[in-house]
Design a protein around this motif. Structure first.
Motif, mmCIF file in Angstrom:
data_model
loop_
_atom_site.group_PDB
_atom_site.id
_atom_site.type_symbol
_atom_site.label_atom_id
_atom_site.label_comp_id
_atom_site.label_asym_id
_atom_site.label_seq_id
_atom_site.Cartn_x
_atom_site.Cartn_y
_atom_site.Cartn_z
ATOM 1 N N PHE A 386 45.166 33.989 46.702
ATOM 2 C CA PHE A 386 46.202 33.610 45.723
ATOM 3 C C PHE A 386 46.170 32.198 46.058
ATOM 4 O O PHE A 386 46.319 31.299 45.465
ATOM 5 N N ALA A 388 44.129 29.286 46.783
ATOM 6 C CA ALA A 388 43.684 28.691 46.325
ATOM 7 C C ALA A 388 43.316 28.612 44.798
ATOM 8 O O ALA A 388 43.864 27.357 44.066
ATOM 9 N N ARG A 389 43.998 29.904 44.008
ATOM 10 C CA ARG A 389 44.121 30.131 42.771
ATOM 11 C C ARG A 389 45.235 29.728 42.229
ATOM 12 O O ARG A 389 44.813 29.193 41.365
ATOM 13 N N SER A 390 46.187 29.015 43.035
ATOM 14 C CA SER A 390 47.319 28.425 42.156
ATOM 15 C C SER A 390 46.878 26.834 42.402
ATOM 16 O O SER A 390 47.267 26.513 41.415
ATOM 17 N N ARG A 391 46.200 26.358 43.156
ATOM 18 C CA ARG A 391 45.134 25.608 42.519
ATOM 19 C C ARG A 391 44.861 25.038 42.063
ATOM 20 O O ARG A 391 43.890 24.457 41.535
ATOM 21 N N GLY A 392 44.363 26.067 41.093
ATOM 22 C CA GLY A 392 42.953 26.239 39.935
ATOM 23 C C GLY A 392 41.971 26.721 40.395
ATOM 24 O O GLY A 392 41.283 26.403 39.308
ATOM 25 N N ILE A 393 41.660 27.214 41.325
ATOM 26 C CA ILE A 393 40.513 27.431 42.060
ATOM 27 C C ILE A 393 40.758 28.839 41.246
ATOM 28 O O ILE A 393 41.065 30.013 41.753
ATOM 29 N N PRO A 394 39.281 29.151 40.263
ATOM 30 C CA PRO A 394 38.972 30.651 39.839
ATOM 31 C C PRO A 394 38.739 31.287 40.917
ATOM 32 O O PRO A 394 38.576 30.992 42.767
ATOM 33 N N ALA B 48 53.768 31.653 39.502
ATOM 34 C CA ALA B 48 52.777 31.196 39.636
ATOM 35 C C ALA B 48 51.697 31.725 40.010
ATOM 36 O O ALA B 48 50.474 31.344 39.606
ATOM 37 N N GLY B 49 52.127 33.941 39.268
ATOM 38 C CA GLY B 49 50.643 34.775 38.782
ATOM 39 C C GLY B 49 50.501 34.932 40.842
ATOM 40 O O GLY B 49 49.798 35.942 40.708
ATOM 41 N N HIS B 50 51.894 34.855 41.398
ATOM 42 C CA HIS B 50 51.447 36.421 43.008
ATOM 43 C C HIS B 50 51.240 37.901 42.262
ATOM 44 O O HIS B 50 52.347 37.722 42.072
ATOM 45 N N PRO B 51 50.150 38.089 42.824
ATOM 46 C CA PRO B 51 50.041 39.796 42.365
ATOM 47 C C PRO B 51 50.760 40.388 43.599
ATOM 48 O O PRO B 51 50.893 41.624 42.767
ATOM 49 N N GLU B 71 45.993 34.245 34.117
ATOM 50 C CA GLU B 71 45.280 34.351 35.758
ATOM 51 C C GLU B 71 46.387 32.829 36.711
ATOM 52 O O GLU B 71 46.716 32.291 35.400
ATOM 53 N N PRO B 72 46.442 33.054 37.950
ATOM 54 C CA PRO B 72 46.862 32.233 38.310
ATOM 55 C C PRO B 72 46.392 31.178 38.484
ATOM 56 O O PRO B 72 47.215 30.154 38.189
ATOM 57 N N GLU B 73 44.574 31.022 37.951
ATOM 58 C CA GLU B 73 44.231 30.080 38.476
ATOM 59 C C GLU B 73 44.030 29.230 37.164
ATOM 60 O O GLU B 73 44.921 27.820 36.659
ATOM 61 N N ALA B 76 47.391 26.900 36.729
ATOM 62 C CA ALA B 76 47.361 25.887 37.403
ATOM 63 C C ALA B 76 46.551 24.861 36.322
ATOM 64 O O ALA B 76 46.877 24.018 36.480
#
Ligand SMILES: Nc1ncnc2c1ncn2[C@@H]1O[C@H](COP(=O)(O)OP(=O)(O)OP(=O)(O)O)[C@@H](O)[C@H]1O
Ligand SMILES: [Mg+2]
Lengths: 434, 252
Positions: A386, A388-394, B48-51, B71-73, B76
C-alpha cells in the motif's frame, strides 16, 4: 534402481584402470560397490523424505555424448557475466571444452580440467579428491565418485590473490537429452590465498530433460579467503542433485552464495566443516521456483572447534504450484565453545498453490554458545504494498518491486561487485523486471 | 479541490468515521486536531485508499472526480500525497530507487516523459537541500532502520520530489527534534503554492506556529466537532479537548 546405471558401472569396472592414476582406482571401486549396494535413497530415508527423486531413480540414463560439437563462444555469452576477460573453464555435457574456455591466470594459480589433471599429476589431487566428500554421505556422491572423470580443478597457491573470479561453466546441449553427467570439481585454496570462484550449471536446451549429478570439494587452508558462487539454471525439465563439501581451516573465511532457479527437481547439499579455530563461514542462498518445480536445499555446518562463527541466510520465492524444501543442520561439538551460529530461512509465496517444508535442525553439545535459527513463510507485506501504491506505483509493479527487494537483500551479500550485479540482473529478469 | 460529505468508514466491524464533512480549496492549509483514537489517521488513510478501511457512506470528490473510485496509485498520480504517521520500511529497495520509480510512474500517468537516473539525481540534490539532508540517506533501504525523525523527514523529501496537489501530513511533527521540526515546516512552506493545498494532522500547536493554518478542525469520535481559525489551536492547547466533547454531548 536404474539397471542401465548399474550395467554401466559394471562396464566401467573393466576399463576404468586405464584412466587416471593408480590410487584412484580403489576410490572409484569403493564408490561403485557402495552405490551397487545402497542404490538410490528410498522415500523412507529421512534425508530424502521431501525430495521426489522417483523420476531419477526410475529413469534410464545414458552417458552424455562427449564433445562440444557445434557449440560456439557466442552461444555462451548469456552465461559469461559480460566479462570475456575472466578465466572460464567450459564443460559441454560434462566434458571439458578447451576451445571454448579462456584461462588467463596469475602466477601461483592453476585452473584446468580434472581429466587433464588426472593424466598429468596426481600429486595435487590425491590428498583432496574424495577426501572431503565421503561416499557414505549420499548415494549420489557415491555415484558421482564411481563415474568421476571430468570437471574443474582450481588450485590457488599460498598467498596468491585472484583479482578476477574463475568461472566453471557447465553447459548442456540438446544432445544431453536423456543423459546423465557427473561433474566433479576440486577447489584448493592454499594458505593466505584469496579467491573467487563461480560454478554455473546452465543449458542451451531449455526444453530438455537430463540429469546433472555434480560434486564439488573445497579446501580452504589457514588464513584463506574464498567467495564461492553457485548458479543453477538448468532446464526446467532437468534434474539436478548436487553436493558441495567444504573443509575450512584456522582463520579462514568462506562465503557461499547459491542461486537455484532451474530444474524440475533441483537439490543441493552444502556441507561445511570447521576444522579449527577462528573460522568464519557465510552461507547465502536464493531459490526461485515456479510451475511444478521443486527446489531442495540441505545445508550442514559442522562446528567442530571453538571460537568460530557461521551465518546463514537462505531465501525462497515460490510461484505456481512449486515446492521448496529447506533443511539446515548445525552441529556443535562439545569442544566447540564460543560458537556463534545463526541460521535464517525465509520464504515468500506468490501463489496459493506453492508450498514450503522448512526445518532447522540444531544439535548443540557445547554450553557456552550462541546459536539461533528462524524460519518464516509468508506473503508480500500488504502495508509495504500500500505504501508503494500510495506513492503512485501501480500494484503489479509494487509487487514486483517488493518481490525483487526480498531477493535483493540476500544478493546484496555477494562480495564481488560484478558477480553481484549479474546475479541481480538475472533475478530481476526472472521476476519480470521492475 | 477536496469535498468530503458525510463520510463514514469502518475497519472490521468498528465504525471509525461517523459522518465527516470537510471542504478544502486550493491554496488553503487545514489543521486537523483531536484526541488519540478519534479517527484522524483513519481519515487520512481513507483519502489515500488504504484497503483495510471500508467506506460505508458519504462521498469524496477530488478535483471534480469521485476519489473513492480511484485505486491508491491513481490517487497519487492525480496529485494526492499522504505523509504517513508510521512510514513503512521496505528492506531491499533503495530510497533513491523507490523515489525515482514513484516519480516516473506519476509522470508517466500524466503523459510526461520518464527521467533517467542522472536527471533524477539533479532533481534529488535540490530537494535534499530543501530538507537539509545529505545524499547518503538515498542509498539506504526505504525507511529501514531509519530513526523516527528520519522517517518523518523522508516523507517530506518524498513530498518535495512528488510535488503533490493535495498533501496530507499525518503527525509529521511527532518525533522530530526542534531543528528537524523547523526544517520540515520550512520545507512544507516552500512547497506551498496558490494551486495546492495541505491538510496537517497534529497534536501540537507548536507546528502551527511554523505552518500557519487557515482553518483548524477538531475531530472527536469520528466527527468534526468544531472548526475555526488558527486561534482555535491555541484554545485547544490551553483547554484540552474535554470541553468540546462536553459541548457535543450536551448538544446531541
Ligand atoms: N485497521 C483497523 N482495525 C481496527 N481498528 C482500527 C483500525 N484502524 C484504526 N482503528 C481504530 O480506530 C480508532 C481511530 O484510529 P486512528 O488511528 O484513526 O486515530 P487517530 O485519531 O489517528 O489517533 P492518534 O492521535 O493516536 O494517532 C482507534 O480506536 C483505532 O484503534
Ligand atoms: Mg493517528
Amino acid at each position: 534402481m536404474s539397471d542401465t546405471l548399474v550395467q554401466e558401472l559394471e562396464a566401467r569396472a573393466g576399463t576404468a584402470t586405464a584412466e587416471g592414476p593408480e590410487w584412484l582406482e580403489p576410490v572409484r571401486r569403493a564408490a561403485r560397490e557402495r552405490f551397487a549396494r545402497t542404490g538410490f535413497p528410498s522415500p523412507r530415508d529421512e534425508e530424502w523424505r521431501f525430495t521426489p527423486i522417483g523420476p531419477i531413480a526410475q529413469g534410464t540414463w545414458r552417458s552424455a555424448p562427449a564433445g562440444a560439437r557445434g557449440v560456439t563462444r557466442e552461444q555462451l555469452a548469456p552465461f559469461l557475466f559480460g566479462r570475456d576477460d575472466w578465466s572460464t573453464l567450459v564443460f559441454v555435457n560434462g566434458v571439458y571444452a578447451e576451445g571454448l574456455s579462456r584461462t588467463a591466470l596469475l602466477p601461483g594459480v592453476r585452473a584446468g580440467s580434472l581429466a587433464e589433471a588426472l593424466r598429468a599429476d596426481g600429486a595435487l589431487l590425491e590428498p583432496h579428491l574424495s577426501r572431503h566428500a565421503p561416499i557414505e554421505g549420499s548415494p549420489f556422491t557415491a555415484l558421482n565418485t564411481a563415474f568421476l572423470g571430468d570437471g574443474g580443478v582450481v588450485h590457488v597457491g599460498a598467498g596468491a590473490e585472484l583479482t578476477a573470479p574463475i568461472h566453471l561453466l557447465f553447459v548442456t546441449t540438446a544432445e544431453a537429452g536423456g543423459a546423465v553427467v557427473h561433474p566433479r570439481n576440486l577447489l584448493v585454496i592454499e594458505r593466505g590465498a584469496r579467491a573467487a570462484i563461480i560454478e554455473s550449471y546452465v543449458t542451451l536446451a531449455p526444453g530438455q530433460s537430463y540429469w546433472t549429478n555434480p560434486v564439488t570439494e573445497v579446501s580452504v587452508a589457514p588464513g584463506a579467503w574464498v567467495e564461492h558462487t553457485r548458479i543453477q539454471r538448468e532446464s526446467e525439465r532437468a534434474y539436478h542433485v548436487g553436493l558441495t563439501h567444504v573443509d575450512q581451516y584456522r582463520d579462514s573465511h568462506y562465503r557461499s552464495f547459491t542461486l537455484a532457479m532451474g530444474g524440475a527437481l533441483a537439490r543441493h547439499n552444502l556441507h561445511v566443516r570447521l576444522n579449527d579455530e577462528n573460522i568464519e563461514t557465510l552461507m547465502y542462498g536464493l531459490y526461485l521456483t515456479r510451475g511444478e518445480q521443486v527446489a531442495d536445499n540441505h545445508t550442514a555446518i559442522y562446528h567442530d572447534q571453538p571460537n568460530c562463527r557461521s551465518w546463514e541466510v537462505y531465501k525462497g520465492i515460490l510461484d505456481g504450484r512449486s515446492r521448496a524444501v529447506f533443511n539446515g543442520k548445525v552441529f556443535v561439538k562439545p569442544e566447540a565453545q564460543k560458537t556463534d551460529a545463526k541460521q535464517t530461512n525465509r520464504n515468500l509465496l506468490l501463489s496459493d498453490g506453492a508450498k514450503v517444508d522448512t526445518k532447522p535442525q540444531l544439535e548443540i553439545f557445547a554450553d557456552d554458545v550462541k546459536c539461533t535459527h528462524g524460519a518464516t513463510v509468508g506473503r508480500l507485506d500488504e502495508l509495504a504494498r500500500f505504501y508503494a501504491r500510495s506513492r503512485g506505483i501501480p500494484a503489479p509493479a509494487a509487487d514486483r518491486l517488493l518481490t525483487y527487494a526480498f531477493a535483493a537483500e540476500v544478493i546484496d551479500e555477494v562480495a564481488l561487485a560484478p558477480v553481484r550485479e549479474e546475479l541481480d540482473r538475472l533475478v530481476l529478469e526472472r521476476l519480470g523486471g521492475l | 479541490m477536496l469535498e468530503i460529505r458525510d463520510l463514514r468508514a469502518t475497519a472490521g466491524d468498528k465504525e471509525i468515521l461517523r459522518g465527516i464533512d470537510l471542504t478544502v480549496n486550493p491554496g488553503e492549509v487545514h489543521a486537523v486536531m483531536g484526541p488519540n483514537g478519534s479517527g484522524k489517521s483513519t481519515l487520512a488513510q481513507v483519502l489515500a485508499g488504504h484497503p483495510a478501511y471500508k467506506v460505508t457512506g458519504g462521498s469524496i470528490r477530488y478535483r471534480g472526480e469521485d476519489l473513492l473510485e480511484l485505486e491508491p496509485e491513481a490517487r497519487a498520480q492525480a496529485g494526492l500525497f499522504l505523509a504517513f504517521q508510521y512510514p513503512v520500511e521496505i528492506p531491499g529497495v533503495s530510497n533513491a530507487y523507490f523515489l525515482r520509480a514513484a516519480y516516473n510512474e506519476i509522470r508517466k500517468a500524466n503523459g510526461l516523459e520518464e527521467v533517467d537516473s542522472m536527471d533524477f539525481l539533479d532533481l534529488l540534490e535540490e530537494k535534499l537541500k530543501l530538507v537539509e539532508w545529505e545524499p547518503e540517506i538515498m542509498s539506504r533501504a526505504v525507511n529501514s532502520g531509519f530513526s523516527g525523525g528520519e522517517k518523518k523527514r523522508n516523507e517530506i523529501l518524498q513530498m518535495a520530489v512528488l510535488e503533490p496537489t493535495l498533501a496530507i501530513l499525518d503527525e509529521t511533527d511527532s518525533g522530530l527534534d526542534i531543528d528537524a521540526l523547523r526544517i520540515v515546516a520550512a520545507g512544507v512552506n516552500k512547497l506551498r503554492r496558490p494551486d495546492n493545498a495541505t491538510i496537517v494532522v497534529t497534536h501540537y500547536q507548536r507546528l502551527l506556529n511554523y505552518i500557519v493554518p487557515d482553518f483548524v478542525h477538531v475531530l472527536s469520535g469520528g466527527r468534526i466537532v468544531k472548526s475555526g481559525g488558527k486561534e482555535l489551536a491555541l484554545e485547544l492547547e490551553a483547554r484540552g479537548y474535554e470541553w468540546l466533547e462536553d459541548a457535543v454531548g450536551a448538544a446531541s
